[in-house]
Design a protein around this motif. Sequence first.
Motif, mmCIF file in Angstrom:
data_model
loop_
_atom_site.group_PDB
_atom_site.id
_atom_site.type_symbol
_atom_site.label_atom_id
_atom_site.label_comp_id
_atom_site.label_asym_id
_atom_site.label_seq_id
_atom_site.Cartn_x
_atom_site.Cartn_y
_atom_site.Cartn_z
ATOM 1 N N ALA A 204 0.832 -1.198 0.000
ATOM 2 C CA ALA A 204 0.000 0.000 0.000
ATOM 3 C C ALA A 204 0.873 1.256 0.000
ATOM 4 C CB ALA A 204 -0.906 -0.005 1.236
ATOM 5 N N ALA A 205 0.298 2.352 -0.450
ATOM 6 C CA ALA A 205 1.006 3.631 -0.394
ATOM 7 C C ALA A 205 1.366 3.946 1.056
ATOM 8 C CB ALA A 205 0.136 4.732 -0.977
ATOM 9 N N THR A 206 2.532 4.526 1.240
ATOM 10 C CA THR A 206 2.990 4.785 2.606
ATOM 11 C C THR A 206 4.022 5.894 2.611
ATOM 12 O OG1 THR A 206 3.870 3.718 4.594
ATOM 13 C CG2 THR A 206 4.897 3.121 2.517
ATOM 14 N N ASP A 207 4.248 6.452 3.780
ATOM 15 C CA ASP A 207 5.377 7.344 3.995
ATOM 16 C C ASP A 207 6.507 6.525 4.603
ATOM 17 O OD1 ASP A 207 4.054 9.633 3.076
ATOM 18 O OD2 ASP A 207 3.111 9.963 5.029
ATOM 19 N N TRP A 208 7.716 6.745 4.123
ATOM 20 C CA TRP A 208 8.855 5.938 4.537
ATOM 21 C C TRP A 208 10.029 6.851 4.876
ATOM 22 C CZ3 TRP A 208 9.478 1.251 6.194
ATOM 23 C CH2 TRP A 208 10.755 0.664 6.238
ATOM 24 N N THR A 209 10.840 6.405 5.816
ATOM 25 C CA THR A 209 12.053 7.142 6.149
ATOM 26 C C THR A 209 13.245 6.454 5.523
ATOM 27 O OG1 THR A 209 11.136 7.922 8.266
ATOM 28 C CG2 THR A 209 13.539 8.009 7.999
ATOM 29 N N LEU A 210 13.886 7.142 4.584
ATOM 30 C CA LEU A 210 15.124 6.664 3.987
ATOM 31 C C LEU A 210 16.286 7.234 4.777
ATOM 32 C CD1 LEU A 210 15.092 6.865 0.068
ATOM 33 C CD2 LEU A 210 15.549 4.858 1.475
ATOM 34 N N GLY A 211 17.262 6.414 5.054
ATOM 35 C CA GLY A 211 18.429 6.901 5.776
ATOM 36 C C GLY A 211 18.429 6.448 7.218
ATOM 37 N N ARG A 212 19.596 6.398 7.770
ATOM 38 C CA ARG A 212 19.801 5.847 9.099
ATOM 39 C C ARG A 212 19.919 6.954 10.143
ATOM 40 N NH1 ARG A 212 21.379 1.092 11.438
ATOM 41 N NH2 ARG A 212 22.798 1.222 13.222
ATOM 42 N N SER A 213 19.376 6.686 11.312
ATOM 43 C CA SER A 213 19.557 7.562 12.466
ATOM 44 C C SER A 213 19.616 6.681 13.702
ATOM 45 C CB SER A 213 18.404 8.568 12.576
ATOM 46 O OG SER A 213 17.171 7.888 12.741
ATOM 47 N N GLY A 214 20.031 7.254 14.805
ATOM 48 C CA GLY A 214 20.098 6.474 16.024
ATOM 49 C C GLY A 214 21.509 6.033 16.337
ATOM 50 N N PRO A 215 21.661 5.148 17.318
ATOM 51 C CA PRO A 215 22.992 4.763 17.790
ATOM 52 C C PRO A 215 23.693 3.799 16.855
ATOM 53 C CG PRO A 215 21.310 3.506 18.948
ATOM 54 C CD PRO A 215 20.582 4.496 18.096
ATOM 55 N N GLY A 216 24.987 3.618 17.122
ATOM 56 C CA GLY A 216 25.769 2.633 16.390
ATOM 57 C C GLY A 216 26.484 3.230 15.191
ATOM 58 N N PHE A 217 27.113 2.357 14.440
ATOM 59 C CA PHE A 217 27.910 2.757 13.279
ATOM 60 C C PHE A 217 27.015 2.999 12.071
ATOM 61 C CE2 PHE A 217 30.160 1.848 9.381
ATOM 62 C CZ PHE A 217 31.344 2.543 9.528
ATOM 63 N N ALA A 218 27.371 3.981 11.267
ATOM 64 C CA ALA A 218 26.723 4.204 9.984
ATOM 65 C C ALA A 218 27.772 4.654 8.982
ATOM 66 C CB ALA A 218 25.626 5.252 10.097
ATOM 67 N N PHE A 219 27.636 4.199 7.743
ATOM 68 C CA PHE A 219 28.439 4.749 6.663
ATOM 69 C C PHE A 219 27.884 6.124 6.314
ATOM 70 C CE2 PHE A 219 28.919 0.148 6.238
ATOM 71 C CZ PHE A 219 30.308 0.046 6.170
ATOM 72 N N ASP A 220 28.754 7.010 5.847
ATOM 73 C CA ASP A 220 28.308 8.389 5.647
ATOM 74 C C ASP A 220 27.165 8.501 4.651
ATOM 75 O OD1 ASP A 220 29.824 7.921 3.329
ATOM 76 O OD2 ASP A 220 31.364 9.408 3.806
ATOM 77 N N ASN A 221 27.128 7.637 3.645
ATOM 78 C CA ASN A 221 26.057 7.743 2.646
ATOM 79 C C ASN A 221 24.705 7.246 3.152
ATOM 80 O OD1 ASN A 221 25.628 4.810 1.831
ATOM 81 N ND2 ASN A 221 27.808 5.007 1.399
ATOM 82 N N GLU A 222 24.693 6.600 4.332
ATOM 83 C CA GLU A 222 23.432 6.134 4.913
ATOM 84 C C GLU A 222 22.760 7.203 5.756
ATOM 85 O OE1 GLU A 222 24.781 1.459 5.569
ATOM 86 O OE2 GLU A 222 24.817 2.873 7.248
ATOM 87 N N LEU A 223 23.514 8.190 6.205
ATOM 88 C CA LEU A 223 22.982 9.210 7.100
ATOM 89 C C LEU A 223 22.187 10.256 6.324
ATOM 90 C CD1 LEU A 223 26.085 9.621 9.426
ATOM 91 C CD2 LEU A 223 23.939 8.437 9.936
ATOM 92 N N GLY A 224 21.381 11.000 7.072
ATOM 93 C CA GLY A 224 20.505 11.991 6.447
ATOM 94 C C GLY A 224 19.098 11.453 6.333
ATOM 95 N N ALA A 225 18.582 10.895 7.442
ATOM 96 C CA ALA A 225 17.234 10.321 7.436
ATOM 97 C C ALA A 225 16.225 11.375 6.976
ATOM 98 C CB ALA A 225 16.884 9.805 8.827
#
Length: 412
Positions: A204-225
Amino acid sequence: MGVNLSSAIVSDAESARCGGKTWLAAALREARTRSLALFDACEAALGPGLRVPCTPELNLPLWELGHVGWFADWWLARNPQRHRGIHADPQAPRRPARQAVRGVDADALYNSSEVPHDARWQLPLPDADAVRADLAASLGDTLALLADAPEDDTGLYFFRLALFHEDMHAEAAVYMAQTLGFDPLAHHPAAPTTVRKPQALHMAATDWTLGRSGPGFAFDNELGAHGVSVGAFEIDAQPVTWAQFLPFVESGSYVQRQFWSPAGSIWRLSQERQAPRYLRQSAQGWEQQVFGRWQPLDPAAAASHLTAFEAQAWCAWAGRRLPTEAEWEVATQDPRFQWGGVWEWTASAFAPFPGFAPHPYVDYSRPWFDGRPVLKGASPATVPRMRHPQYRNYFTPERNDIVAGFRSVGAA
């Protein structure tokens, strides 16, 4: 048909992003054991010279192994700002490199940001024994520093980076073994397949959050939720199988221009291909080359070693399309969504998320925001802790040495 990683394994991958000192110490040892086992398999197959052709999809095994140790040293043992994590100055003066062989300048050999790919074939690389000895010393330094590091995301950032970097090179070593036709031994077997009718998921149609936030490791291209709106769509529950892909091949569609994009047509004509890489037809039917051995093709297995051009052409032939990165992530929420058997080409270009800022390893993402596609998922060669639904892989669309396939999308 692939592996459903929506629950337990995703949880393990998320735990890896937040792994503490005890977990990291064990993981770093395990990664080094795998790297050395892969190198030993290369040496056994290629001989003591360890020479390979100079092509864009290969690296010299001696260079690869030396680079892994150099990378860990550069960001840990030699980095005076390792305690600052993503806030470290990448240009901070480094301590001198350990000399595996007297007079050898490790930075001049192994710094991938400074040493062009093709130039590596002309370098005076230390021999295998010297590189192994240097890696043992490097791991000892890393573990000693880890024991004294602050147990928080900032203090552990470069230890996690070094671990995941080594895991990526381990996967590349498996690709190289497939390209050169020898068994690397240290790889994860493909998941068993079962013949079943392809299943479609209706999202179904939905709103989604792309990108990572929160604790732990992230690659730079994953950030920017950031939020995105995703319209209703229908998507394959599993990657396209050989049983689905081969009718496209057998119908002669590799030479039918209408299915190929302009760039795909250029690739197809330059390659003169009429079937995917590592496939052939024999009197017994279709066969696939796996680590140098020809074996009967499993029609239920995910189609693999495909370029993005081939994935796009099949979709045009089938009246389908590739999913966007957001659609792929939305679909992982359905427990019937199976992934992990192949990396999957998407329709999304590898581009920065809003507010992108490069991490100290500035060449990890920023140079590659050039329109190449994002791939999602994982392959049997992927170290399990790297298998995360938010991970963004990225290769140029002509690459078919990687274990890549695709799934398709239709109207809701």
